[in-house]
Design a protein around this motif. Structure first.
Motif, PDB file in Angstrom:
ATOM      1  N   VAL A   1       0.838  -1.199   0.000  1.00 39.18           N
ATOM      2  CA  VAL A   1       0.000   0.000   0.000  1.00 39.18           C
ATOM      3  C   VAL A   1       0.872   1.247   0.000  1.00 39.18           C
ATOM      4  O   VAL A   1       0.590   2.218  -0.719  1.00 39.18           O
ATOM      5  CB  VAL A   1      -0.984  -0.009   1.196  1.00 39.18           C
ATOM      6  N   ALA A   2       1.949   1.237   0.776  1.00 40.42           N
ATOM      7  CA  ALA A   2       2.854   2.394   0.811  1.00 40.42           C
ATOM      8  C   ALA A   2       3.471   2.635  -0.562  1.00 40.42           C
ATOM      9  O   ALA A   2       3.614   3.782  -0.991  1.00 40.42           O
ATOM     10  CB  ALA A   2       3.940   2.177   1.860  1.00 40.42           C
ATOM     11  N   ALA A   3       3.815   1.566  -1.260  1.00 41.99           N
ATOM     12  CA  ALA A   3       4.396   1.703  -2.597  1.00 41.99           C
ATOM     13  C   ALA A   3       3.379   2.302  -3.572  1.00 41.99           C
ATOM     14  O   ALA A   3       3.734   3.120  -4.425  1.00 41.99           O
ATOM     15  CB  ALA A   3       4.879   0.346  -3.098  1.00 41.99           C
ATOM     16  N   LYS A   4       2.113   1.918  -3.455  1.00 38.26           N
ATOM     17  CA  LYS A   4       1.073   2.438  -4.361  1.00 38.26           C
ATOM     18  C   LYS A   4       0.731   3.891  -4.067  1.00 38.26           C
ATOM     19  O   LYS A   4       0.464   4.665  -4.982  1.00 38.26           O
ATOM     20  CB  LYS A   4      -0.195   1.585  -4.245  1.00 38.26           C
ATOM     21  N   THR A   5       0.681   4.253  -2.781  1.00 41.85           N
ATOM     22  CA  THR A   5       0.237   5.596  -2.412  1.00 41.85           C
ATOM     23  C   THR A   5       1.374   6.602  -2.320  1.00 41.85           C
ATOM     24  O   THR A   5       1.134   7.808  -2.351  1.00 41.85           O
ATOM     25  CB  THR A   5      -0.499   5.584  -1.063  1.00 41.85           C
ATOM     26  N   GLY A   6       2.607   6.117  -2.132  1.00 38.83           N
ATOM     27  CA  GLY A   6       3.737   7.016  -1.962  1.00 38.83           C
ATOM     28  C   GLY A   6       3.876   7.540  -0.543  1.00 38.83           C
ATOM     29  O   GLY A   6       4.757   8.344  -0.261  1.00 38.83           O
ATOM     30  N   ASP A   7       3.008   7.090   0.365  1.00 37.69           N
ATOM     31  CA  ASP A   7       3.110   7.485   1.771  1.00 37.69           C
ATOM     32  C   ASP A   7       4.204   6.667   2.449  1.00 37.69           C
ATOM     33  O   ASP A   7       4.641   5.634   1.936  1.00 37.69           O
ATOM     34  CB  ASP A   7       1.782   7.239   2.502  1.00 37.69           C
ATOM     35  N   SER A   8       4.599   7.112   3.629  1.00 35.58           N
ATOM     36  CA  SER A   8       5.617   6.364   4.376  1.00 35.58           C
ATOM     37  C   SER A   8       5.005   5.066   4.899  1.00 35.58           C
ATOM     38  O   SER A   8       3.792   4.950   5.062  1.00 35.58           O
ATOM     39  CB  SER A   8       6.137   7.192   5.551  1.00 35.58           C
ATOM     40  N   LYS A   9       5.869   4.110   5.185  1.00 39.63           N
ATOM     41  CA  LYS A   9       5.397   2.835   5.716  1.00 39.63           C
ATOM     42  C   LYS A   9       4.811   3.004   7.108  1.00 39.63           C
ATOM     43  O   LYS A   9       3.841   2.335   7.464  1.00 39.63           O
ATOM     44  CB  LYS A   9       6.533   1.811   5.736  1.00 39.63           C
ATOM     45  N   VAL A  10       5.349   3.918   7.889  1.00 37.20           N
ATOM     46  CA  VAL A  10       4.828   4.168   9.236  1.00 37.20           C
ATOM     47  C   VAL A  10       3.406   4.708   9.153  1.00 37.20           C
ATOM     48  O   VAL A  10       2.492   4.227   9.836  1.00 37.20           O
ATOM     49  CB  VAL A  10       5.751   5.136  10.015  1.00 37.20           C
ATOM     50  N   ALA A  11       3.191   5.715   8.304  1.00 34.57           N
ATOM     51  CA  ALA A  11       1.857   6.306   8.157  1.00 34.57           C
ATOM     52  C   ALA A  11       0.873   5.278   7.594  1.00 34.57           C
ATOM     53  O   ALA A  11      -0.279   5.198   8.039  1.00 34.57           O
ATOM     54  CB  ALA A  11       1.913   7.527   7.252  1.00 34.57           C
ATOM     55  N   THR A  12       1.328   4.489   6.644  1.00 34.82           N
ATOM     56  CA  THR A  12       0.466   3.466   6.050  1.00 34.82           C
ATOM     57  C   THR A  12       0.098   2.411   7.090  1.00 34.82           C
ATOM     58  O   THR A  12      -1.060   1.981   7.169  1.00 34.82           O
ATOM     59  CB  THR A  12       1.161   2.803   4.847  1.00 34.82           C
ATOM     60  N   GLY A  13       1.061   2.000   7.906  1.00 30.02           N
ATOM     61  CA  GLY A  13       0.791   1.028   8.966  1.00 30.02           C
ATOM     62  C   GLY A  13      -0.229   1.553   9.955  1.00 30.02           C
ATOM     63  O   GLY A  13      -1.135   0.826  10.384  1.00 30.02           O
ATOM     64  N   GLU A  14      -0.120   2.834  10.327  1.00 29.93           N
ATOM     65  CA  GLU A  14      -1.082   3.443  11.246  1.00 29.93           C
ATOM     66  C   GLU A  14      -2.470   3.505  10.619  1.00 29.93           C
ATOM     67  O   GLU A  14      -3.475   3.288  11.299  1.00 29.93           O
ATOM     68  CB  GLU A  14      -0.619   4.843  11.648  1.00 29.93           C
ATOM     69  N   THR A  15      -2.534   3.785   9.334  1.00 30.82           N
ATOM     70  CA  THR A  15      -3.821   3.836   8.634  1.00 30.82           C
ATOM     71  C   THR A  15      -4.470   2.464   8.597  1.00 30.82           C
ATOM     72  O   THR A  15      -5.672   2.324   8.863  1.00 30.82           O
ATOM     73  CB  THR A  15      -3.639   4.380   7.204  1.00 30.82           C
ATOM     74  N   ILE A  16      -3.695   1.445   8.270  1.00 25.02           N
ATOM     75  CA  ILE A  16      -4.236   0.081   8.221  1.00 25.02           C
ATOM     76  C   ILE A  16      -4.706  -0.338   9.610  1.00 25.02           C
ATOM     77  O   ILE A  16      -5.780  -0.933   9.758  1.00 25.02           O
ATOM     78  CB  ILE A  16      -3.205  -0.895   7.626  1.00 25.02           C
ATOM     79  N   ASP A  17      -3.931  -0.011  10.652  1.00 24.56           N
ATOM     80  CA  ASP A  17      -4.342  -0.316  12.019  1.00 24.56           C
ATOM     81  C   ASP A  17      -5.659   0.380  12.361  1.00 24.56           C
ATOM     82  O   ASP A  17      -6.535  -0.198  13.008  1.00 24.56           O
ATOM     83  CB  ASP A  17      -3.268   0.102  13.027  1.00 24.56           C
ATOM     84  N   ALA A  18      -5.813   1.631  11.909  1.00 26.92           N
ATOM     85  CA  ALA A  18      -7.038   2.391  12.175  1.00 26.92           C
ATOM     86  C   ALA A  18      -8.235   1.767  11.458  1.00 26.92           C
ATOM     87  O   ALA A  18      -9.338   1.701  12.022  1.00 26.92           O
ATOM     88  CB  ALA A  18      -6.863   3.846  11.756  1.00 26.92           C
TER      89      ALA A  18
END
Length: 92
Positions: free
Chosen positions: A10-27
């Motif tokens: 997901v981070a690769a597709k969106t260009g967001d950081s892995k930390v932010a993407t992980g927090e989003t998935i957790d949310a």
């Protein structure tokens, strides 16, 4: 695919950081879990629906001893795939 691989994809597709993407998935997971614990349904159009079902109490058997055991009633989580998701999996 495990959770970290999902975060990476997901981070690769969106260009967001892995930390932010992980927090989003957790949310997202927390929001779905929260609604299901309230007995509500979560519908994601094109993907599917999560809902809560009920499993009745029943008598089971211990496979090692053959003794009967009581299995209590329980709530279960059900997922029903949406049409677009099914079509994508089936190559349609």
């Amino acid at each position: 695919m495990n959770k970290q691989e999902l975060v990476d994809a997901v981070a690769a597709k969106t260009g967001d950081s892995k930390v932010a993407t992980g927090e989003t998935i957790d949310a997202v997971i927390a929001a779905i879990t929260g609604e299901l614990t309230k007995g509500k349904t979560v519908q994601l159009i094109g993907f599917g629906s999560f809902s809560v079902g009920a499993r009745a109490a029943r008598v089971g058997r211990n496979p090692a001893t053959g003794a009967e055991i009581q299995i209590p009633a329980a709530k279960t989580v059900k997922f029903t795939a949406g049409k677009a998701f099914k079509d994508a999996v089936n190559g349609g």
